[in-house]
Design an enzyme around this catalytic site. Structure first.
Site, PDB file in Angstrom:
ATOM      1  N   ARG A   1       0.840  -1.194   0.000  1.00 32.68           N
ATOM      2  CA  ARG A   1       0.000   0.000   0.000  1.00 32.68           C
ATOM      3  C   ARG A   1       0.874   1.241   0.000  1.00 32.68           C
ATOM      4  O   ARG A   1       2.042   1.211   0.301  1.00 32.68           O
ATOM      5  CB  ARG A   1      -0.913   0.007   1.245  1.00 32.68           C
ATOM      6  CG  ARG A   1      -2.027  -1.022   1.151  1.00 32.68           C
ATOM      7  CD  ARG A   1      -3.074  -0.846   2.238  1.00 32.68           C
ATOM      8  NE  ARG A   1      -2.495  -0.917   3.567  1.00 32.68           N
ATOM      9  CZ  ARG A   1      -2.412   0.126   4.394  1.00 32.68           C
ATOM     10  NH1 ARG A   1      -2.841   1.311   4.053  1.00 32.68           N
ATOM     11  NH2 ARG A   1      -1.871  -0.026   5.582  1.00 32.68           N
TER      12      ARG A   1
ATOM     13  N   LYS B   1       5.463  -5.977  11.748  1.00 33.28           N
ATOM     14  CA  LYS B   1       4.451  -6.294  10.735  1.00 33.28           C
ATOM     15  C   LYS B   1       4.691  -7.710  10.202  1.00 33.28           C
ATOM     16  O   LYS B   1       5.785  -8.046   9.773  1.00 33.28           O
ATOM     17  CB  LYS B   1       4.527  -5.272   9.600  1.00 33.28           C
ATOM     18  CG  LYS B   1       3.535  -5.558   8.476  1.00 33.28           C
ATOM     19  CD  LYS B   1       3.318  -4.318   7.650  1.00 33.28           C
ATOM     20  CE  LYS B   1       2.619  -4.636   6.349  1.00 33.28           C
ATOM     21  NZ  LYS B   1       2.242  -3.441   5.612  1.00 33.28           N
TER      22      LYS B   1
ATOM     23  N   ARG C   1       0.776   6.672  12.798  1.00 28.75           N
ATOM     24  CA  ARG C   1       1.860   6.110  13.627  1.00 28.75           C
ATOM     25  C   ARG C   1       1.531   6.293  15.087  1.00 28.75           C
ATOM     26  O   ARG C   1       0.963   7.315  15.475  1.00 28.75           O
ATOM     27  CB  ARG C   1       3.183   6.810  13.330  1.00 28.75           C
ATOM     28  CG  ARG C   1       3.538   6.615  11.884  1.00 28.75           C
ATOM     29  CD  ARG C   1       4.962   7.029  11.581  1.00 28.75           C
ATOM     30  NE  ARG C   1       5.066   7.073  10.134  1.00 28.75           N
ATOM     31  CZ  ARG C   1       5.699   8.003   9.440  1.00 28.75           C
ATOM     32  NH1 ARG C   1       6.343   8.939  10.068  1.00 28.75           N
ATOM     33  NH2 ARG C   1       5.712   7.959   8.128  1.00 28.75           N
TER      34      ARG C   1
HETATM   35  C1  BTN Z   1       0.938  -3.726   2.440  1.00 30.53           C
HETATM   36  O1  BTN Z   1       0.887  -4.026   3.625  1.00 30.53           O
HETATM   37  O2  BTN Z   1       1.513  -2.702   2.062  1.00 30.53           O
HETATM   38  C2  BTN Z   1       0.261  -4.650   1.451  1.00 30.53           C
HETATM   39  C3  BTN Z   1       1.177  -5.728   0.982  1.00 30.53           C
HETATM   40  C4  BTN Z   1       0.512  -6.642  -0.019  1.00 30.53           C
HETATM   41  C5  BTN Z   1       1.497  -7.588  -0.660  1.00 30.53           C
HETATM   42  C6  BTN Z   1       0.804  -8.605  -1.505  1.00 30.53           C
HETATM   43  S1  BTN Z   1       1.881  -9.907  -2.004  1.00 30.53           S
HETATM   44  C7  BTN Z   1       0.640 -10.510  -3.086  1.00 30.53           C
HETATM   45  C8  BTN Z   1       0.003  -9.307  -3.737  1.00 30.53           C
HETATM   46  N1  BTN Z   1       0.757  -8.908  -4.918  1.00 30.53           N
HETATM   47  C9  BTN Z   1       1.319  -7.721  -4.754  1.00 30.53           C
HETATM   48  O3  BTN Z   1       2.034  -7.138  -5.593  1.00 30.53           O
HETATM   49  N2  BTN Z   1       1.030  -7.221  -3.535  1.00 30.53           N
HETATM   50  C10 BTN Z   1       0.166  -8.105  -2.795  1.00 30.53           C
END
Ligand code: BTN
Length: 289
Positions: free
Chosen positions: A86, A151, A287
């Site tokens: 994100r 995380k 945060r």
């Molecule tokens: C976050 O916390 O920022 C979200 C992370 C999401 C990662 C997953 S891995 C599978 C899917 N494909 C991607 O490119 N991103 C999500």
């Protein structure tokens, strides 16, 4: 060896004994995942599950194939070359070290009606992990899965469609199974992995993938039927920001306040000196102070 090392796998060279991985590595196996989904009696067990060795991003693979794949189809990749998180971040997980998957779901309503889906999917991921005995899980709004201050997993939801519906959601989930120290050091926030939380023995990756798929599919179907309410109830005891002192970093300013749960849309309620305001967008960063 150079290719695997470049992908982030921690490989040691030992004199005379060749190379070795720092940990036993279990690769994903589509047949085992599909069998475990059926064992779990998960909904939509017949919907397709695809496993790729490498993709740019499982989210992008779904986007390319929207016209072809049915609802609740899942794409997994052992590694992603352009994994996305994100807020413009990347998501990096070397082969064998995490789970990266995306699930597709069409909705009849407008994208605005999906504002609570982030919460529902975070709760679904926590329930999948908890069902495998992972301890100390909570959620940092809207859907970062955290444990013991780091995380563990993230959810990326991308929605395409018409302003007043229908629309298509691509729900991407990344879980750290074993996070190599070099990857952890490259991140801008503390992270953890299942190996550390489970005393060095993370759950079987294929069973984990199946459990995540089952809970996400059930969560998507339940959200379509019931909306956010039951997920909001499940979210409350998991809320890592409840009663915490927060700094909300917006585009133009930083506001300070105290986390006060979520509202009926899934927006984060923040109490400030000037009253309570609701943050709907995960595009701002929150945060703890
Ligand atoms: C976050 O916390 O920022 C979200 C992370 C999401 C990662 C997953 S891995 C599978 C899917 N494909 C991607 O490119 N991103 C999500």
């Amino acid at each position: 060896m150079a290719t695997l090392r470049a992908a982030g796998l921690p490989i040691e060279a030992s004199s005379g004994a060749g190379y070795r991985l720092l940990w036993p590595t279990q690769l994903l196996d589509r047949e085992r995942i599909v069998a475990a989904i059926a064992d779990d009696d998960s909904p939509a067990a017949a919907a397709p599950v695809e496993l790729h060795w490498e993709l740019d991003s499982t989210q992008d693979e779904l986007a390319r194939r929207l016209g072809e794949l049915p609802d609740l189809a899942v794409v997994l990749a052992e590694q992603q070359t352009l994994g996305r998180g994100r807020r413009g971040r990347g998501w990096h997980s070397p082969p064998g070290m995490g789970i990266a998957l995306s699930c597709l779901k069409r909705f009849g309503g407008s994208p605005a009606a999906l504002s609570g889906l982030s919460i529902a999917m975070g709760v679904s991921v926590v329930q999948a992990l908890a069902s495998l005995g992972v301890p100390d899980l909570c959620i940092k709004w809207p859907n970062d899965v955290v444990a013991r201050g780091g995380k563990l997993a993230g959810v990326l939801i991308e929605i395409s469609g018409e302003y007043d519906g229908p629309c298509i959601a691509r729900v991407g989930v990344g879980v750290n199974v074993r996070l190599p120290a070099a990857v952890a050091a490259s991140l801008d926030q503390p992270a953890t992995d299942l190996a550390s939380l489970c005393g060095g023995e993370p759950p079987d990756r294929n069973r984990l993938a199946a459990r995540l798929i089952g809970h996400l599919r059930r969560g998507l179907l339940d959200f379509e039927r019931t909306g956010l309410k039951p997920f909001a109830e499940a979210f409350a005891p998991l809320d890592a920001l409840a009663d915490a002192r927060l700094a909300v970093h917006g585009v133009q300013d930083i506001r300070e306040g105290v986390g006060r749960g979520i509202d009926e849309r899934g927006a984060l309620r923040v109490q400030t000196e000037r009253g309570v305001f609701a943050l709907l967008s995960g595009e701002v960063s929150v945060r703890r102070r």
